[in-house]
Design a protein around this motif. Structure first.
Motif, PDB file in Angstrom:
ATOM      1  N   GLN A 111     -54.756 -85.588  12.393  1.00  0.00           N
ATOM      2  CA  GLN A 111     -54.840 -85.018  13.569  1.00  0.00           C
ATOM      3  C   GLN A 111     -55.508 -85.609  14.760  1.00  0.00           C
ATOM      4  OE1 GLN A 111     -52.039 -82.084  14.423  1.00  0.00           O
ATOM      5  NE2 GLN A 111     -51.631 -83.910  12.851  1.00  0.00           N
ATOM      6  N   THR A 112     -55.217 -85.664  15.730  1.00  0.00           N
ATOM      7  CA  THR A 112     -56.113 -86.093  16.896  1.00  0.00           C
ATOM      8  C   THR A 112     -55.957 -84.895  18.086  1.00  0.00           C
ATOM      9  OG1 THR A 112     -54.221 -87.359  18.108  1.00  0.00           O
ATOM     10  CG2 THR A 112     -56.006 -88.661  16.536  1.00  0.00           C
ATOM     11  N   GLY A 113     -56.841 -85.030  18.954  1.00  0.00           N
ATOM     12  CA  GLY A 113     -56.817 -84.122  20.042  1.00  0.00           C
ATOM     13  C   GLY A 113     -57.404 -82.857  19.617  1.00  0.00           C
ATOM     14  N   TRP A 114     -56.916 -81.455  20.310  1.00  0.00           N
ATOM     15  CA  TRP A 114     -57.298 -80.356  19.874  1.00  0.00           C
ATOM     16  C   TRP A 114     -56.689 -79.777  18.786  1.00  0.00           C
ATOM     17  CZ3 TRP A 114     -61.365 -78.108  21.739  1.00  0.00           C
ATOM     18  CH2 TRP A 114     -61.763 -78.743  23.336  1.00  0.00           C
ATOM     19  N   ILE A 115     -57.511 -79.044  17.787  1.00  0.00           N
ATOM     20  CA  ILE A 115     -57.012 -78.531  16.655  1.00  0.00           C
ATOM     21  C   ILE A 115     -57.292 -77.276  16.474  1.00  0.00           C
ATOM     22  CG2 ILE A 115     -57.384 -78.556  14.006  1.00  0.00           C
ATOM     23  CD1 ILE A 115     -58.166 -81.786  14.702  1.00  0.00           C
ATOM     24  N   ASN A 116     -56.384 -76.317  16.285  1.00  0.00           N
ATOM     25  CA  ASN A 116     -56.516 -75.051  16.138  1.00  0.00           C
ATOM     26  C   ASN A 116     -56.571 -74.533  14.634  1.00  0.00           C
ATOM     27  OD1 ASN A 116     -56.422 -72.035  15.986  1.00  0.00           O
ATOM     28  ND2 ASN A 116     -55.094 -71.892  17.668  1.00  0.00           N
ATOM     29  N   ASP A 117     -57.414 -74.418  14.023  1.00  0.00           N
ATOM     30  CA  ASP A 117     -57.633 -74.185  12.324  1.00  0.00           C
ATOM     31  C   ASP A 117     -57.928 -72.595  12.439  1.00  0.00           C
ATOM     32  OD1 ASP A 117     -57.595 -74.193   9.776  1.00  0.00           O
ATOM     33  OD2 ASP A 117     -59.683 -74.985   9.630  1.00  0.00           O
ATOM     34  N   ASN A 118     -56.805 -71.905  12.116  1.00  0.00           N
ATOM     35  CA  ASN A 118     -57.243 -70.390  11.798  1.00  0.00           C
ATOM     36  C   ASN A 118     -57.941 -69.756  12.854  1.00  0.00           C
ATOM     37  OD1 ASN A 118     -55.699 -70.421   9.214  1.00  0.00           O
ATOM     38  ND2 ASN A 118     -57.622 -71.202   8.395  1.00  0.00           N
ATOM     39  N   GLY A 119     -57.377 -70.123  14.211  1.00  0.00           N
ATOM     40  CA  GLY A 119     -58.105 -69.536  15.350  1.00  0.00           C
ATOM     41  C   GLY A 119     -59.237 -70.105  15.954  1.00  0.00           C
ATOM     42  N   TYR A 169     -61.099 -77.079  17.403  1.00  0.00           N
ATOM     43  CA  TYR A 169     -62.095 -78.260  17.259  1.00  0.00           C
ATOM     44  C   TYR A 169     -61.326 -79.340  17.880  1.00  0.00           C
ATOM     45  CZ  TYR A 169     -63.374 -75.590  12.804  1.00  0.00           C
ATOM     46  OH  TYR A 169     -63.958 -74.659  12.187  1.00  0.00           O
ATOM     47  N   TYR A 170     -62.004 -80.519  17.894  1.00  0.00           N
ATOM     48  CA  TYR A 170     -61.530 -81.567  18.852  1.00  0.00           C
ATOM     49  C   TYR A 170     -61.804 -82.908  18.146  1.00  0.00           C
ATOM     50  CZ  TYR A 170     -60.068 -84.885  22.557  1.00  0.00           C
ATOM     51  OH  TYR A 170     -59.373 -85.820  23.183  1.00  0.00           O
ATOM     52  N   ALA A 171     -60.622 -83.706  17.634  1.00  0.00           N
ATOM     53  CA  ALA A 171     -60.702 -85.219  17.354  1.00  0.00           C
ATOM     54  C   ALA A 171     -60.250 -86.127  18.257  1.00  0.00           C
ATOM     55  CB  ALA A 171     -59.917 -85.106  15.774  1.00  0.00           C
ATOM     56  N   ASN A 172     -61.097 -87.104  17.933  1.00  0.00           N
ATOM     57  CA  ASN A 172     -60.933 -88.212  19.007  1.00  0.00           C
ATOM     58  C   ASN A 172     -59.789 -89.189  18.610  1.00  0.00           C
ATOM     59  OD1 ASN A 172     -61.780 -90.012  17.084  1.00  0.00           O
ATOM     60  ND2 ASN A 172     -63.710 -90.599  18.096  1.00  0.00           N
ATOM     61  N   SER A 173     -59.599 -90.386  19.208  1.00  0.00           N
ATOM     62  CA  SER A 173     -58.027 -91.085  18.957  1.00  0.00           C
ATOM     63  C   SER A 173     -57.985 -91.571  17.620  1.00  0.00           C
ATOM     64  CB  SER A 173     -58.126 -92.258  20.249  1.00  0.00           C
ATOM     65  OG  SER A 173     -59.212 -93.045  19.954  1.00  0.00           O
ATOM     66  N   ILE A 174     -58.984 -91.654  16.978  1.00  0.00           N
ATOM     67  CA  ILE A 174     -58.986 -92.094  15.356  1.00  0.00           C
ATOM     68  C   ILE A 174     -59.239 -90.931  14.664  1.00  0.00           C
ATOM     69  CG2 ILE A 174     -59.474 -94.456  16.119  1.00  0.00           C
ATOM     70  CD1 ILE A 174     -62.348 -94.237  14.944  1.00  0.00           C
ATOM     71  N   GLY A 175     -59.227 -89.795  15.176  1.00  0.00           N
ATOM     72  CA  GLY A 175     -59.315 -88.787  14.206  1.00  0.00           C
ATOM     73  C   GLY A 175     -60.504 -88.018  13.798  1.00  0.00           C
ATOM     74  N   VAL A 176     -61.700 -88.796  14.434  1.00  0.00           N
ATOM     75  CA  VAL A 176     -63.055 -88.326  14.042  1.00  0.00           C
ATOM     76  C   VAL A 176     -63.193 -87.002  14.770  1.00  0.00           C
ATOM     77  CG1 VAL A 176     -65.442 -88.761  14.098  1.00  0.00           C
ATOM     78  CG2 VAL A 176     -63.782 -90.634  13.656  1.00  0.00           C
ATOM     79  N   MET A 177     -63.644 -85.932  13.921  1.00  0.00           N
ATOM     80  CA  MET A 177     -64.183 -84.744  14.750  1.00  0.00           C
ATOM     81  C   MET A 177     -65.312 -84.785  15.485  1.00  0.00           C
ATOM     82  SD  MET A 177     -65.361 -81.132  12.665  1.00  0.00           S
ATOM     83  CE  MET A 177     -67.026 -81.878  12.732  1.00  0.00           C
ATOM     84  N   GLN A 178     -65.317 -84.282  16.569  1.00  0.00           N
ATOM     85  CA  GLN A 178     -66.510 -84.419  17.784  1.00  0.00           C
ATOM     86  C   GLN A 178     -67.393 -83.259  17.733  1.00  0.00           C
ATOM     87  OE1 GLN A 178     -66.184 -87.639  19.925  1.00  0.00           O
ATOM     88  NE2 GLN A 178     -65.211 -87.794  17.812  1.00  0.00           N
ATOM     89  N   LYS A 179     -68.639 -83.611  18.233  1.00  0.00           N
ATOM     90  CA  LYS A 179     -69.702 -82.558  18.255  1.00  0.00           C
ATOM     91  C   LYS A 179     -70.440 -82.900  19.559  1.00  0.00           C
ATOM     92  CE  LYS A 179     -71.565 -83.786  14.168  1.00  0.00           C
ATOM     93  NZ  LYS A 179     -72.201 -83.942  13.011  1.00  0.00           N
TER      94      LYS A 179
END
Length: 393
Positions: A150-158, A161-171
């Motif tokens: 997944q890339t972009g916004w991720i809704n994991d059980n409410g 999170y956000y992952a960039n264009s190559i899927g890396v979770m951002q902080k």
């Protein structure tokens, strides 16, 4: 006499017919045969049992040393293959016992990152497709329940999170569609008041930054007052210099230069030349020792954009706030000593480069390098991989 000749002709015809029937029978034997125990073997054109890999009717089959056709999982050397109930070797996705596996074009089971028609999946060392969160060498990715990264916004059980264009979770502080969000060290989007590097921000229920609180405003005002004070002091020193207090004026100038040296080691090279948006134009193979676990990501990185600013860097592999810069000139011999590589092999012209080291932050040893050669070409070294950069703006 005629009767005798006729009898001989009939006899010869019968012999020919028997011979032809025998030949046809032997040729027909080049076919599948079911053994007594329910297994299958195959007799080839030479009327001998097929063994090893054989292509039959555009499908690949494997027969053991006894000529028995294999089915199911099969280990050949160091590679796993899957042969269905008919014995035919499978390629592409295979579902066995509730788990998905990916078999390459040659039939061998794949592990690690898999690019299937532009969609990325990850198979564990067992070959089973991974879903959910994946920690790959310290970097987090999210693979949805059907497997795609997944890339972009991720809704994991409410929880967002956000992952960039190559899927890396951002902080940390991230800018998305011209709006600022804060993701904590676990990647979770934050709301309410959050203090980052001594400055407090307020984030709405949707995670968007609303405004800095009053304390931050006061802090900025105090900083502005301090700047005004420094400006006045500078003017005083300049005035003193004009009146003959050259030592005082020179001292003020020296202090400012020493402060700049924290980020700019060589006065003739400015780290600010890296600021802007760059495109990762191409990958350059080299002899530099690189992180092999990231090799599969090269094709994703090329073509991506990197934006470098004074206070943050947003890139495909790296995205962080408060970076630290150091600039210097590096000779060809020093480069070879440092990287065990030559300018010539990479394509760098000249006998030295402007060499900018970018640290993730003042407390981190994670860093990338940007090199400017004398012909205006720009290169970067990240995790041991060399890329050429082209400035967009």
């Amino acid at each position: 006499m005629k009767s005798l000749k006729l009898k001989k002709l009939i006899a010869a015809s019968l012999v020919t017919l028997v011979a032809m029937t025998t030949t046809f029978s032997e040729q027909a034997s080049a076919a599948w045969r079911e053994a007594g125990n329910g297994s299958w073997n195959y007799t080839n054109d030479e009327n001998s049992l097929a063994r090893g890999w054989n292509s039959i009717d555009n499908n690949w089959y494997f027969f053991d040393s006894n000529g028995t056709m294999k089915t199911g999982w099969f280990l050949d050397g160091s590679s796993w293959y899957y042969l269905d109930e008919s014995g035919a070797m499978k390629t592409g996705w295979v579902n066995t016992n509730g788990s998905w596996y990916y078999m390459g074009a040659s039939g061998s089971m794949q592990t690690g990152w898999i690019n299937d028609n532009g969609t990325w999946y990850y198979s564990q060392t067992s070959g089973a497709m991974k879903t959910g969160w994946l920690n790959d060498n310290g970097t987090w990715y999210y693979l949805n329940p059907t497997g795609p990264m997944q890339t972009g916004w991720i809704n994991d059980n409410g929880t967002w999170y956000y992952a960039n264009s190559i899927g890396v979770m951002q902080k940390g502080l991230v800018e998305i569609n011209n709006k600022t969000y804060y993701l904590n060290d676990s990647g979770v989007m934050q709301t309410g008041n959050v203090t980052v590097n001594g400055q407090t921000y307020t984030f709405g229920a949707n995670g968007e930054k609303i405004t800095s609180n009053e304390n931050s405003t006061n802090t900025n005002s105090n900083n502005a007052s301090s700047t005004d004070s420094n400006t006045n002091n500078s003017s005083t020193s300049s005035a003193g210099g004009s009146g003959g207090s050259g030592g005082s004026g020179g001292g003020s100038g020296s202090s400012s230069k020493d402060k700049d040296k924290d980020k700019d080691k060589d006065d003739s090279v400015s780290y600010k030349k890296v600021f802007g948006t760059w495109k990762i134009a191409r990958y350059i193979p080299s002899n530099i020792d690189a992180d092999e676990s990231l090799k599969s990501k090269i094709s994703i990185v090329v073509g991506e954009d990197v934006t470098i600013k004074e206070d943050n860097i947003k890139a495909s592999i790296y995205s962080f706030d408060e970076p630290v810069f150091k600039a210097e000139t590096l000779s060809a011999s020093d480069f070879k000593d440092t990287w065990n590589e030559t300018f010539e092999n990479i394509g760098i012209k000249g006998d030295s480069v402007d060499y900018i080291t970018i640290y993730k932050n003042k407390n981190s040893n994670t860093k990338v390098y940007v090199l400017f050669d004398k012909n205006g070409k720009v290169y970067t070294i990240a995790k041991g991989y060399v890329f050429q950069l082209k400035k967009i703006k």
